[in-house]
Design a protein around this motif. Structure first.
Motif, short mmCIF file in Angstrom:
data_model
loop_
_atom_site.label_atom_id
_atom_site.label_comp_id
_atom_site.label_asym_id
_atom_site.label_seq_id
_atom_site.Cartn_x
_atom_site.Cartn_y
_atom_site.Cartn_z
N UNK A 138 18.22 9.17 33.12
CA UNK A 138 19.42 8.44 32.80
C UNK A 138 20.65 9.33 33.58
N UNK A 139 20.10 10.39 34.35
CA UNK A 139 21.15 11.27 35.16
C UNK A 139 21.57 12.44 34.60
N UNK A 140 21.06 12.87 33.51
CA UNK A 140 21.55 14.27 32.87
C UNK A 140 21.11 15.33 33.87
N UNK A 141 22.04 16.31 34.14
CA UNK A 141 21.99 17.16 34.96
C UNK A 141 21.07 18.48 34.48
N UNK A 142 19.97 18.48 35.31
CA UNK A 142 18.78 19.32 34.77
C UNK A 142 19.10 20.83 34.61
N UNK A 160 24.53 19.67 25.98
CA UNK A 160 23.99 19.84 24.61
C UNK A 160 22.76 19.06 24.08
N UNK A 161 22.84 18.00 24.46
CA UNK A 161 21.83 17.14 23.95
C UNK A 161 20.56 17.34 24.86
N UNK A 162 20.63 17.71 26.15
CA UNK A 162 19.48 17.97 26.95
C UNK A 162 18.86 19.34 26.38
N UNK A 163 19.97 20.20 26.18
CA UNK A 163 19.36 21.65 25.45
C UNK A 163 18.92 21.35 24.13
N UNK A 164 18.94 20.70 23.33
CA UNK A 164 18.51 20.33 21.90
C UNK A 164 17.53 19.71 22.03
N UNK A 165 17.16 18.79 23.10
CA UNK A 165 15.78 18.02 23.30
C UNK A 165 14.74 19.10 23.83
N UNK A 166 15.28 20.25 24.69
CA UNK A 166 14.52 21.21 25.53
C UNK A 166 14.06 22.03 24.20
N UNK A 167 14.75 22.52 23.29
CA UNK A 167 14.52 23.49 22.37
C UNK A 167 13.49 22.87 21.34
N UNK A 168 13.88 21.56 21.15
CA UNK A 168 12.86 20.92 20.08
C UNK A 168 11.61 20.46 20.97
N UNK A 169 11.61 20.35 22.16
CA UNK A 169 10.17 20.07 22.72
C UNK A 169 9.95 18.79 22.85
N UNK A 170 10.99 18.04 22.64
CA UNK A 170 11.21 16.46 22.75
C UNK A 170 10.72 15.96 24.09
N UNK A 171 9.83 15.79 24.46
CA UNK A 171 9.42 15.58 26.22
C UNK A 171 9.95 14.29 26.27
N UNK A 172 9.86 13.26 25.36
CA UNK A 172 10.30 11.71 25.64
C UNK A 172 11.70 11.88 25.89
N UNK A 173 12.43 12.40 25.03
CA UNK A 173 14.03 12.31 25.11
C UNK A 173 14.50 13.19 26.32
N UNK A 174 13.66 14.31 26.66
CA UNK A 174 13.82 15.07 28.11
C UNK A 174 13.73 14.12 28.94
N UNK A 175 12.89 13.18 29.28
CA UNK A 175 12.31 12.35 30.45
C UNK A 175 13.47 11.39 30.45
N UNK A 176 13.90 10.76 29.05
CA UNK A 176 14.90 9.69 29.11
C UNK A 176 16.10 9.98 29.67
N UNK A 214 7.76 22.99 31.79
CA UNK A 214 7.03 22.30 32.63
C UNK A 214 7.68 20.94 33.18
N UNK A 215 8.30 20.15 32.19
CA UNK A 215 8.96 18.77 32.49
C UNK A 215 10.24 19.27 33.16
N UNK A 216 10.86 20.25 32.93
CA UNK A 216 12.21 20.50 33.43
C UNK A 216 12.15 21.01 35.04
N UNK A 217 11.00 21.88 34.96
CA UNK A 217 10.80 22.28 36.34
C UNK A 217 10.44 21.25 37.33
N UNK A 218 9.60 20.69 36.87
CA UNK A 218 9.37 19.04 37.75
C UNK A 218 10.36 18.45 38.13
N UNK A 219 11.61 18.49 36.89
CA UNK A 219 12.61 17.63 37.55
C UNK A 219 13.52 18.31 38.28
N UNK A 220 13.04 19.73 38.63
CA UNK A 220 14.14 20.25 39.56
C UNK A 220 14.93 21.43 39.08
#
Length: 116
Positions: free
Chosen positions: A65-69, A45-61, A98-104
């Motif tokens: 930290x091991x979140x499932x992409x 849920x948090x990863x989705x929220x960061x993706x929806x908000x476009x919070x790149x820093x939070x996504x990368x963090x 782009x960040x998510x695709x680069x992360x796999x």
């Protein structure tokens, strides 16, 4: 006056200890009735929220930290099977995509209703 003061203090202390015990018991009962979501669902849920908000820093963090992409949202979310990449795309967050695709992240993943 002194003996009454000692008795009053003892009554206050005993009352506070009893109140603490009641609160402790009540909190434990509430926790047993309302378990928290598993960590994976919370992370998704948090990863989705960061993706929806476009919070790149939070996504990368979170990804570091091991979140499932490709973590899919559970049925209670209303968007069953939606991945963070789908959420970012739906919100128009190109940099998050782009960040998510680069992360796999799987660009061809499908939600439970068949949407990509």
């Amino acid at each position: 006056m002194q003996p009454n003061r000692g008795v009053s203090l003892a009554v206050v202390v005993i009352s506070l200890v009893a109140l603490g015990a009641v609160l402790f018991y009540s909190i434990n009962q509430l926790a047993a009735e309302n378990p928290t979501r598993p960590a994976e669902q919370t992370s998704a849920r948090s990863l989705h929220e960061a993706a929806t908000a476009g919070d790149i820093g939070q996504l990368e963090t979170m990804l570091r930290g091991g979140a499932v992409v490709d973590a899919a949202l559970d049925a209670s979310s209303g968007r069953r099977g939606m991945t963070p990449l789908m959420a970012a795309a739906a919100a128009g967050q190109a940099q998050a995509c782009e960040t998510l695709i680069k992360a796999g992240a799987g660009a061809n993943a499908r939600s439970e209703d068949g949407k990509t």
